[in-house]
Design a protein around this motif. Structure first.
Motif, PDB file in Angstrom:
ATOM      1  N   CYS A  55       0.803  -6.541   2.953  1.00 19.71           N
ATOM      2  CA  CYS A  55       0.736  -5.876   1.639  1.00 19.71           C
ATOM      3  C   CYS A  55       1.329  -6.781   0.562  1.00 19.71           C
ATOM      4  CB  CYS A  55       1.509  -4.555   1.682  1.00 19.71           C
ATOM      5  SG  CYS A  55       1.616  -3.745   0.073  1.00 19.71           S
ATOM      6  N   LEU A  56       0.684  -6.798  -0.591  1.00 15.48           N
ATOM      7  CA  LEU A  56       1.131  -7.675  -1.674  1.00 15.48           C
ATOM      8  C   LEU A  56       2.191  -7.002  -2.541  1.00 15.48           C
ATOM      9  CD1 LEU A  56      -2.443  -8.907  -2.671  1.00 15.48           C
ATOM     10  CD2 LEU A  56      -0.795 -10.032  -1.148  1.00 15.48           C
ATOM     11  N   ASP A  57       2.414  -5.733  -2.316  1.00 12.25           N
ATOM     12  CA  ASP A  57       3.340  -5.008  -3.189  1.00 12.25           C
ATOM     13  C   ASP A  57       4.083  -3.934  -2.405  1.00 12.25           C
ATOM     14  OD1 ASP A  57       4.619  -4.316  -5.494  1.00 12.25           O
ATOM     15  OD2 ASP A  57       3.012  -3.006  -6.220  1.00 12.25           O
ATOM     16  N   CYS A  64       1.799  -0.545  -0.006  1.00 13.33           N
ATOM     17  CA  CYS A  64       1.561   0.160  -1.270  1.00 13.33           C
ATOM     18  C   CYS A  64       0.309   1.016  -1.219  1.00 13.33           C
ATOM     19  CB  CYS A  64       1.487  -0.841  -2.419  1.00 13.33           C
ATOM     20  SG  CYS A  64      -0.040  -1.809  -2.442  1.00 13.33           S
ATOM     21  N   GLY A  65      -0.645   0.627  -0.384  1.00 12.44           N
ATOM     22  CA  GLY A  65      -1.886   1.408  -0.306  1.00 12.44           C
ATOM     23  C   GLY A  65      -2.853   1.116  -1.434  1.00 12.44           C
ATOM     24  N   LEU A  66      -2.467   0.241  -2.360  1.00 11.58           N
ATOM     25  CA  LEU A  66      -3.286   0.038  -3.557  1.00 11.58           C
ATOM     26  C   LEU A  66      -3.702  -1.414  -3.785  1.00 11.58           C
ATOM     27  CD1 LEU A  66      -1.132   2.236  -5.957  1.00 11.58           C
ATOM     28  CD2 LEU A  66      -3.366   2.843  -5.009  1.00 11.58           C
ATOM     29  N   CYS A  67      -2.931  -2.350  -3.250  1.00  9.58           N
ATOM     30  CA  CYS A  67      -3.221  -3.755  -3.549  1.00  9.58           C
ATOM     31  C   CYS A  67      -4.524  -4.180  -2.866  1.00  9.58           C
ATOM     32  CB  CYS A  67      -2.065  -4.639  -3.097  1.00  9.58           C
ATOM     33  SG  CYS A  67      -1.911  -4.753  -1.309  1.00  9.58           S
ATOM     34  N   CYS A  70      -4.249  -4.049   0.961  1.00 14.47           N
ATOM     35  CA  CYS A  70      -4.236  -2.677   1.509  1.00 14.47           C
ATOM     36  C   CYS A  70      -5.618  -2.051   1.451  1.00 14.47           C
ATOM     37  CB  CYS A  70      -3.251  -1.802   0.739  1.00 14.47           C
ATOM     38  SG  CYS A  70      -1.534  -2.101   1.187  1.00 14.47           S
TER      39      CYS A  70
END
Ligand SMILES: [Zn+2]
Length: 385
Positions: A55-57, A64-67, A70
């Motif tokens: 994950c990048l964040d 994060c589930g958003l990057c 993810c």
């Protein structure tokens, strides 16, 4: 479940904490074997762990589930996330990637899987599953490339028990992996794993899910009564896959019986209604409440269909078909709304120890009035016209 974040995984808080810790302390062992009984969530945990690492964040406890990473993990299409698993070799299927679409479809629908579920997904009845030599060679080839975009390439091998002695061809790459490569093996049967492989991996033991975790899951997500959840949790013995199968069966039964009850309200089937009433009276209070609750949520879904909001409907395929037919031939919105209100009242009275036989007969007669004679009870407020 589509997101594979730690928070989506049922229970296993201690294991999650330990895995997160390995990342925080920068001591992620490059070859780990997740070992557990079936239905503990070991495969979802391995995926969530890999997603967390890449994950990048990420936060201190979860991805994060958003990057961009993810989002690709979420659909199992990240180019640096590789899967290997037993498959059923044939003329068209020589390595695991040849059935990758089926694998992804299965995980997207539910990542809690066992070999029977995978076999059903592939419609491979009695064939022998295997991770063969061609697959081992493909793994070595894939991992020899540099990562496309992630920091860490991951290979998740599900059920390494199905590697035969050809699996020894993987020893070298596991022992001296290419840079930034992580092997996560997910196994259920230690005795069937090549000892050469065992000695080269760090074992992470995943405990069985406690009964109360499964009970909470069943009452929360499957809308089962506490009593039924306790029974299924006991039968499932820590195996969430088993527990889900039992819950699905219970819902199938409820779905079938409820749909049939509505059909009785439509036809000239007084005798059927009487025998239904006898049957329902014998269920016991918890099951009766559960059945009524099921009927209410089923009709709410039907109301969505009837208002043209099909895309919001969350019914399993078989039940969905029944719902569509009922909406086409039997129900309209006002009827659905009137029946929901009858069922809610019935639920209220069952909780207060009403006589179930009288109560179910009464509701049955209301169904006939509403469905067959299209007479809506007086004094009911309808939101629909
Ligand atoms: Zn992320």
């Amino acid at each position: 479940m589509h997101q594979m974040q730690f928070k989506e995984i049922i229970g296993q808080e201690e294991i999650k904490r330990q895995l997160v810790q390995t990342v925080a302390e920068n001591r992620v062992s490059h070859a780990q074997l997740f070992l557990s009984a079936e239905g503990t969530g070991a495969l979802p945990l391995a995926i969530a762990y890999a997603q967390f690492i890449n994950c990048l964040d990420r936060s201190a406890t979860d991805s994060c589930g958003l990057c961009s990473s993810c989002r690709k993990y979420e659909r199992y299409i990240h180019p640096d996330l590789h899967f290997s698993y037993p498959f059923f070799a044939s003329k068209d299927v020589k390595i695991a990637v040849d059935v990758l679409e089926e694998w992804r479809t299965m995980l997207l629908s539910d990542p809690y899987v066992d070999l029977d579920i995978w076999r059903a997904q592939l419609s491979a009845d009695n064939k022998q599953a295997n991770i063969n030599i061609a697959e081992c060679h493909d793994i070595i080839k894939k991992l020899s490339y540099k990562a496309f975009e992630a920091e860490t390439k991951v290979l998740i091998m599900w059920l390494p028990e199905y590697l035969e002695k050809e699996g020894n061809s993987l020893l070298k790459i596991i022992e001296e992996p290419p840079a930034n490569t992580l092997f996560l093996l997910v196994a259920t049967n230690q005795e069937h794993i090549l000892s050469t492989l065992l000695s080269r991996t760090q074992i992470v033991k995943i405990p069985k899910l406690p009964g109360e975790t499964i009970e909470q899951y069943l009452t929360g997500k499957h809308n089962l009564s506490a009593e039924q959840a306790a029974t299924y949790s006991f039968l499932a013995d820590g195996n969430l896959i088993e527990a889900k199968a039992l819950a699905a069966q219970a819902h199938n039964d409820n779905a079938e019986i409820f749909a049939e009850w509505l059909r009785m309200g439509y036809g000239n089937r007084g005798l059927d209604l009487v025998s239904f009433t006898d049957q329902a009276a014998s269920w016991g209070r918890e099951n009766q409440k559960n059945f009524l609750k099921y009927g209410i949520s089923f009709l709410r879904e039907c109301s969505l269909i009837l208002s043209g909001a099909d895309s919001l409907v969350k019914l399993p395929l078989r039940t969905l078909d029944t719902a569509h037919k009922l909406c086409k031939y039997v129900l309209n919105l006002n009827m659905a709304s009137a029946i929901i209100s009858e069922l809610e009242q019935a639920h209220y009275h069952i909780e207060r120890n009403a006589n179930p036989k009288i109560l179910f007969l009464d509701v049955s007669l209301q169904l006939v009035k509403i469905i067959k004679f299209k007479t809506l009870p007086k004094g009911t407020q309808y939101i629909y016209n």
